[in-house]
Structures are given as structure tokens and as C-alpha cells.
Design a protein around this motif. Sequence first.
Motif, PDB file in Angstrom:
ATOM      1  N   SER A  92      -7.587   2.960   5.942  1.00 24.23           N
ATOM      2  CA  SER A  92      -8.167   2.417   4.705  1.00 24.23           C
ATOM      3  C   SER A  92      -8.433   3.530   3.698  1.00 24.23           C
ATOM      4  O   SER A  92      -8.228   3.374   2.497  1.00 24.23           O
ATOM      5  CB  SER A  92      -9.477   1.673   5.008  1.00 24.23           C
ATOM      6  OG  SER A  92      -9.250   0.578   5.868  1.00 24.23           O
ATOM      7  N   ILE A 111      -5.227   5.090   1.550  1.00 21.69           N
ATOM      8  CA  ILE A 111      -4.498   4.341   0.513  1.00 21.69           C
ATOM      9  C   ILE A 111      -4.601   5.047  -0.831  1.00 21.69           C
ATOM     10  O   ILE A 111      -5.641   5.559  -1.209  1.00 21.69           O
ATOM     11  CB  ILE A 111      -5.054   2.898   0.407  1.00 21.69           C
ATOM     12  CG1 ILE A 111      -4.128   2.004  -0.406  1.00 21.69           C
ATOM     13  CG2 ILE A 111      -6.437   2.886  -0.186  1.00 21.69           C
ATOM     14  CD1 ILE A 111      -2.894   1.629   0.318  1.00 21.69           C
ATOM     15  N   GLU A 157      -8.333  -2.057  -0.382  1.00 19.67           N
ATOM     16  CA  GLU A 157      -7.720  -1.941   0.941  1.00 19.67           C
ATOM     17  C   GLU A 157      -8.779  -2.048   2.029  1.00 19.67           C
ATOM     18  O   GLU A 157      -8.537  -2.645   3.092  1.00 19.67           O
ATOM     19  CB  GLU A 157      -6.972  -0.609   1.065  1.00 19.67           C
ATOM     20  CG  GLU A 157      -6.249  -0.416   2.386  1.00 19.67           C
ATOM     21  CD  GLU A 157      -5.105  -1.380   2.610  1.00 19.67           C
ATOM     22  OE1 GLU A 157      -4.596  -1.436   3.745  1.00 19.67           O
ATOM     23  OE2 GLU A 157      -4.700  -2.099   1.655  1.00 19.67           O
ATOM     24  N   PRO A 197       0.826  -1.211   0.000  1.00 22.84           N
ATOM     25  CA  PRO A 197       0.000   0.000   0.000  1.00 22.84           C
ATOM     26  C   PRO A 197       0.858   1.257   0.000  1.00 22.84           C
ATOM     27  O   PRO A 197       1.901   1.302   0.653  1.00 22.84           O
ATOM     28  CB  PRO A 197      -0.793  -0.114   1.311  1.00 22.84           C
ATOM     29  CG  PRO A 197      -0.750  -1.554   1.655  1.00 22.84           C
ATOM     30  CD  PRO A 197       0.569  -2.050   1.169  1.00 22.84           C
ATOM     31  N   TYR A 228       0.943   5.329   0.776  1.00 25.07           N
ATOM     32  CA  TYR A 228       0.261   6.408   1.466  1.00 25.07           C
ATOM     33  C   TYR A 228       0.957   7.725   1.138  1.00 25.07           C
ATOM     34  O   TYR A 228       1.791   8.211   1.897  1.00 25.07           O
ATOM     35  CB  TYR A 228       0.273   6.177   2.977  1.00 25.07           C
ATOM     36  CG  TYR A 228      -0.384   4.901   3.403  1.00 25.07           C
ATOM     37  CD1 TYR A 228      -1.768   4.835   3.595  1.00 25.07           C
ATOM     38  CD2 TYR A 228       0.356   3.744   3.612  1.00 25.07           C
ATOM     39  CE1 TYR A 228      -2.383   3.670   3.994  1.00 25.07           C
ATOM     40  CE2 TYR A 228      -0.253   2.568   4.010  1.00 25.07           C
ATOM     41  CZ  TYR A 228      -1.619   2.544   4.201  1.00 25.07           C
ATOM     42  OH  TYR A 228      -2.221   1.369   4.588  1.00 25.07           O
ATOM     43  N   ARG A 273      -1.666  -8.925  -1.739  1.00 29.49           N
ATOM     44  CA  ARG A 273      -1.592  -8.029  -0.574  1.00 29.49           C
ATOM     45  C   ARG A 273      -1.194  -8.869   0.627  1.00 29.49           C
ATOM     46  O   ARG A 273      -1.913  -9.757   1.039  1.00 29.49           O
ATOM     47  CB  ARG A 273      -2.947  -7.352  -0.352  1.00 29.49           C
ATOM     48  CG  ARG A 273      -3.045  -6.530   0.940  1.00 29.49           C
ATOM     49  CD  ARG A 273      -2.124  -5.336   0.905  1.00 29.49           C
ATOM     50  NE  ARG A 273      -2.537  -4.344   1.902  1.00 29.49           N
ATOM     51  CZ  ARG A 273      -2.083  -4.311   3.157  1.00 29.49           C
ATOM     52  NH1 ARG A 273      -1.216  -5.219   3.580  1.00 29.49           N
ATOM     53  NH2 ARG A 273      -2.498  -3.368   3.980  1.00 29.49           N
ATOM     54  N   TYR A 326      -8.639   0.989  -5.590  1.00 30.55           N
ATOM     55  CA  TYR A 326      -7.516   0.809  -4.676  1.00 30.55           C
ATOM     56  C   TYR A 326      -7.973   0.943  -3.223  1.00 30.55           C
ATOM     57  O   TYR A 326      -7.585   0.168  -2.355  1.00 30.55           O
ATOM     58  CB  TYR A 326      -6.406   1.815  -4.977  1.00 30.55           C
ATOM     59  CG  TYR A 326      -5.772   1.627  -6.328  1.00 30.55           C
ATOM     60  CD1 TYR A 326      -5.134   0.434  -6.655  1.00 30.55           C
ATOM     61  CD2 TYR A 326      -5.816   2.638  -7.286  1.00 30.55           C
ATOM     62  CE1 TYR A 326      -4.554   0.252  -7.897  1.00 30.55           C
ATOM     63  CE2 TYR A 326      -5.239   2.467  -8.531  1.00 30.55           C
ATOM     64  CZ  TYR A 326      -4.605   1.268  -8.835  1.00 30.55           C
ATOM     65  OH  TYR A 326      -4.043   1.102 -10.070  1.00 30.55           O
ATOM     66  N   LYS A 327      -8.804   1.939  -2.961  1.00 32.14           N
ATOM     67  CA  LYS A 327      -9.306   2.139  -1.611  1.00 32.14           C
ATOM     68  C   LYS A 327     -10.296   1.038  -1.230  1.00 32.14           C
ATOM     69  O   LYS A 327     -10.326   0.584  -0.080  1.00 32.14           O
ATOM     70  CB  LYS A 327      -9.958   3.520  -1.494  1.00 32.14           C
ATOM     71  CG  LYS A 327      -8.986   4.674  -1.721  1.00 32.14           C
ATOM     72  CD  LYS A 327      -9.670   6.013  -1.564  1.00 32.14           C
ATOM     73  CE  LYS A 327      -8.727   7.153  -1.970  1.00 32.14           C
ATOM     74  NZ  LYS A 327      -7.592   7.321  -1.051  1.00 32.14           N
TER      75      LYS A 327
END
Length: 223
Positions: A218, A221, A106, A30, A32, A172, A102-103
Motif C-alpha cells: 500500500s 503505490i 490504495e 496501480p 509501483y 480500481r 494515491y497512497k
Amino acid sequence: MLAPISNNYPDKTFKSFGFKPKNDHFFSIPQYKPLNNTEKLSIGIGTLIGTAIPLMQFCKKQKLPITKLKYSEKEMILLSTGSITGGVIGGIISDRKVEPKYKIHEGIFQFFNAVVPTLLIKPILKTCESFKPLNNNKVKAGAILGGIFGGMLLGAEISNRINRTNKPNNKRKVKFTDTIANIDVLSGALIMANFPLIGKLGIEKLLPLFYMWTGYESGKIRH
């Protein structure tokens, strides 16, 4: 001919457009990237609302204030679901430059990262209480820790299959920070196990804050 866009083969997809991922774990780690204040606020508000909704329902059902609520695995699962959902939605609304998937991916990972260990707590405690040599706080604490870690690995496998990210190059994986995020599950487990020290510290009052942290992470991400 361009390779089809697929979550299972991200390297082929991006190479088709002349872009080469920096490593084979382009989707497994991930990212950030720094958020501006508006994005932070949006994710924070989303997480707060997502956590507050189930909390209000708990207060109404138990007829107790938030600081005196009792938590079982049901309440813990609903809290994690609400906070993660709120965080992801807040992140999607504020971060328009990032693909929502993507979010969402996650969020799914964090959901199972919290829920699977939570569902293992009661069976572990019942097993310990059924055998006299195991029915003590030290054994229970060790069993709970083992169950949480094992549940995280199982949750990761489930989420990777749902997200279709179970190939070696985009899987992941559980990271150390994911373990830290499960402080909410560990706290809830110790509360359910009625550990004397937990009652004195009043950690159950902070449980919603622990779950809000998971939801906020979450929503942060980027890919």
C-alpha cells in the motif's frame, strides 16, 4: 476554460493541461515505480510499527508471546488496519513528490480487500457446520476460497465508491497480485476453521508477516 479537477474525470483534468493519459485506466492500474533505499526503509518502518502496535495489545490481552497468539476475525482486521495504515503513512512521509491521495486510495482499497473477505469467514463456516453434507474440510476449503474471492470483488466496489473512483475510466479493479496479497486472509481463515495441517505447519506464527506485506504494498503505490 479548464476542466475542474476531479477524481471522477482524470482524463479531462490532465487534457486541460495538455497532458493525455496513455490509456483509459490511468487511475485503475496501480503504478509501483522504483523506490530508493530511504523510501523503502520508511515504508518498512511504518508497516512494522503499524503491525507491532496491535500485536502488543494482543499479547497483553491474551497474556501470550507473539508466536503463540490466537487469531479471530477481530485480530485479523486490526492487524490489517495497522499494517496498511503504517505503510501508507510511511510512504507519504518519504515520497513527497507523489500526492498523498494515491497512497490513501490504495490503502482504502487494500483495507476493504482484506476486511470484507475476513468478515465472511465465520458466516461461511457456520453455514457449512449447520448442514451435514457441507460439514467437511473439502467443502469448507472450497467455500472459504469462494467467499474470499467474492469478498474481494465486493470490497473493491465499496472502496471505489468511497474513493469516488467508480467510473469505468478510473475504477480500481481486482488484480491477480491483489489475490496473492490475500494469503493473509486465507491463512487466517484456515486457522479459524481448525484445519489439521494448518496447526502442524504453525502458519499462525507467520500471520503478522503476511499482513505486513499488504501494508508495504500500500505504501509503495505512486499513482
